[in-house]
Design an enzyme around this catalytic site. Structure first.
Site, PDB file in Angstrom:
ATOM      1  CB  CYS A  23     -33.908 -36.482  72.871  1.00  0.00           C
ATOM      2  SG  CYS A  23     -34.842 -34.970  72.514  1.00  0.00           S
ATOM      3  CG  HIS A  53     -32.448 -24.173  70.270  1.00  0.00           C
ATOM      4  ND1 HIS A  53     -32.761 -24.061  71.609  1.00  0.00           N
ATOM      5  CD2 HIS A  53     -33.060 -23.129  69.656  1.00  0.00           C
ATOM      6  CE1 HIS A  53     -33.519 -22.995  71.797  1.00  0.00           C
ATOM      7  NE2 HIS A  53     -33.712 -22.418  70.625  1.00  0.00           N
ATOM      8  CG  HIS A  86     -37.531 -25.633  72.538  1.00  0.00           C
ATOM      9  ND1 HIS A  86     -37.224 -25.359  71.225  1.00  0.00           N
ATOM     10  CD2 HIS A  86     -36.408 -26.170  73.075  1.00  0.00           C
ATOM     11  CE1 HIS A  86     -35.969 -25.720  70.979  1.00  0.00           C
ATOM     12  NE2 HIS A  86     -35.453 -26.208  72.080  1.00  0.00           N
ATOM     13  CB  CYS A 108     -40.605 -32.379  73.764  1.00  0.00           C
ATOM     14  SG  CYS A 108     -40.006 -33.737  74.799  1.00  0.00           S
ATOM     15  CG  HIS A 137     -34.628 -22.320  76.803  1.00  0.00           C
ATOM     16  ND1 HIS A 137     -35.648 -23.111  76.326  1.00  0.00           N
ATOM     17  CD2 HIS A 137     -33.475 -22.851  76.293  1.00  0.00           C
ATOM     18  CE1 HIS A 137     -35.142 -24.075  75.577  1.00  0.00           C
ATOM     19  NE2 HIS A 137     -33.831 -23.933  75.534  1.00  0.00           N
ATOM     20  CD  GLU A 139     -38.294 -27.074  78.585  1.00  0.00           C
ATOM     21  OE1 GLU A 139     -38.563 -27.489  79.733  1.00  0.00           O
ATOM     22  OE2 GLU A 139     -37.328 -27.494  77.921  1.00  0.00           O
ATOM     23  CB  THR A 177     -37.593 -30.854  80.247  1.00  0.00           C
ATOM     24  OG1 THR A 177     -37.205 -30.204  79.036  1.00  0.00           O
ATOM     25  CG2 THR A 177     -39.077 -30.635  80.496  1.00  0.00           C
ATOM     26  CB  CYS A 205     -36.170 -34.978  79.945  1.00  0.00           C
ATOM     27  SG  CYS A 205     -36.125 -36.289  78.721  1.00  0.00           S
ATOM     28  CG  ASN A 235     -29.886 -30.583  75.015  1.00  0.00           C
ATOM     29  OD1 ASN A 235     -29.061 -31.403  74.644  1.00  0.00           O
ATOM     30  ND2 ASN A 235     -30.720 -29.996  74.172  1.00  0.00           N
TER      31      ASN A 235
END
Length: 306
Positions: A23, A53, A86, A108, A137, A139, A177, A205, A235
């Site tokens: 991405c 990751h 993240h 990001c 996580h 993030e 996200t 996102c 994700n």
């Protein structure tokens, strides 16, 4: 005429997602790391936690001398520290700067936007953050550090329902996200039934939504799905969940070496997608393996559990 294998039979058909692979946020983070390696040859280059990751990418950077550390205390004055895609808790970034490290922020842009939106909304409303995401996580740990009045993280609507509602509570709703937008919409509807005026931040996102929607569409037209990406990638795991929810065999692998022809025995059409931190060469290798396989030859072999 359709292509044929060396046996003369028609090979497996692979439908590859257009959205599979890096991405924008991952690409930008790796570009910043590459520039740091070129510019700061006289400094140690560190990432605070894995920059993305994907174990294969991380191994490549380790061979180039990039150190992955778990704690800000490992950074020395003068080190160049890359903030992972993240993001990190804002207090941790303050520690790095105060310790004399040169900090390169590779968070990001979508995650950074979410951090700042949470900061602004919770301060303005003097409200507690309700965050839909994975509690451990990286993030999420970064996002909740921007909540001015504390935060509660929940991983599902059922988990949220189990919380005792506060009639006069002040809350702001946001999401990690990379979470599922359909579940988030259900969460929003539930909370608006309790708190009609609750501020809701759009932090999922668009790239995540597009990947999930394309995965659902492909999964509706194939016999099995292959999801390529790191097992630590949230994700990527959600793409596997989305595909499996369609009721077809779904395989989450990090590399082509984890697949054998027997694993997709008898499947004539297979879908292929990948997480946002999966490099193109790993996806290409899986596609090559699939397309060189003969489903008719594999039909008699035992099917491995997805």
């Amino acid at each position: 005429a359709p292509p044929q294998t060396t046996t003369g039979r028609t090979p497996m058909k692979v439908i590859r997602a257009k959205t599979a692979g890096f991405c924008m946020g991952v690409s930008l983070a790796l570009q910043k790391l590459d520039k740091a390696l070129e510019k700061y040859r006289d400094r140690r280059i560190l990432t605070l936690g894995p920059i993305i990751h994907n174990p294969q990418v991380l191994a490549d950077y380790a061979e180039r001398g990039v150190l992955c550390v778990r704690d800000a205390s490992a950074a020395l004055p003068g080190d160049c520290v890359i903030i992972r895609a993240h993001g990190i808790p804002r207090q941790t970034q303050d520690v790095l700067v105060a310790g004399g490290a040169l900090v390169v922020d590779a968070t990001c842009p979508k995650v950074k936007k979410a951090q700042l939106a949470i900061d602004a909304a919770t301060q303005k409303n003097r409200a507690r953050l309700l965050l839909f995401g994975e509690e451990n996580h990286p993030e999420v740990r970064g996002l909740i550090s921007y909540a001015a009045c504390g935060a509660h993280v929940f991983g599902s609507l059922e988990e949220l329902r189990s919380l005792p509602p506060e009639a006069h509570g002040r809350y702001v709703l946001a999401s990690q996200t990379t979470q599922d937008r359909h579940i988030f919409d259900a969460v929003e509807r539930y909370l608006r039934g309790l708190y009609p005026d609750i501020p809701v931040l759009s932090t999922i996102c668009d790239a995540t939504r597009q990947r999930q929607e394309e995965t659902m569409d492909i999964a509706s037209h194939v016999d099995a799905m292959i999801i390529v990406g790191g097992r630590e990638s949230g994700n990527t795991r959600r793409l596997a969940d989305v595909a499996a929810a369609r009721g077809i065999p779904t395989f989450h692998v990090e590399t082509a070496r984890e697949l054998t022809p027997e694993a997709f025995a008898g499947h004539a059409v297979v879908g292929l997608t990948a997480g946002a931190s999966t490099p193109k060469n790993l996806i290409d290798a899986v596609q090559h393996l699939l397309e060189s396989s003969d489903p008719a030859e594999n039909a008699a072999a035992p099917v491995l559990a997805p």
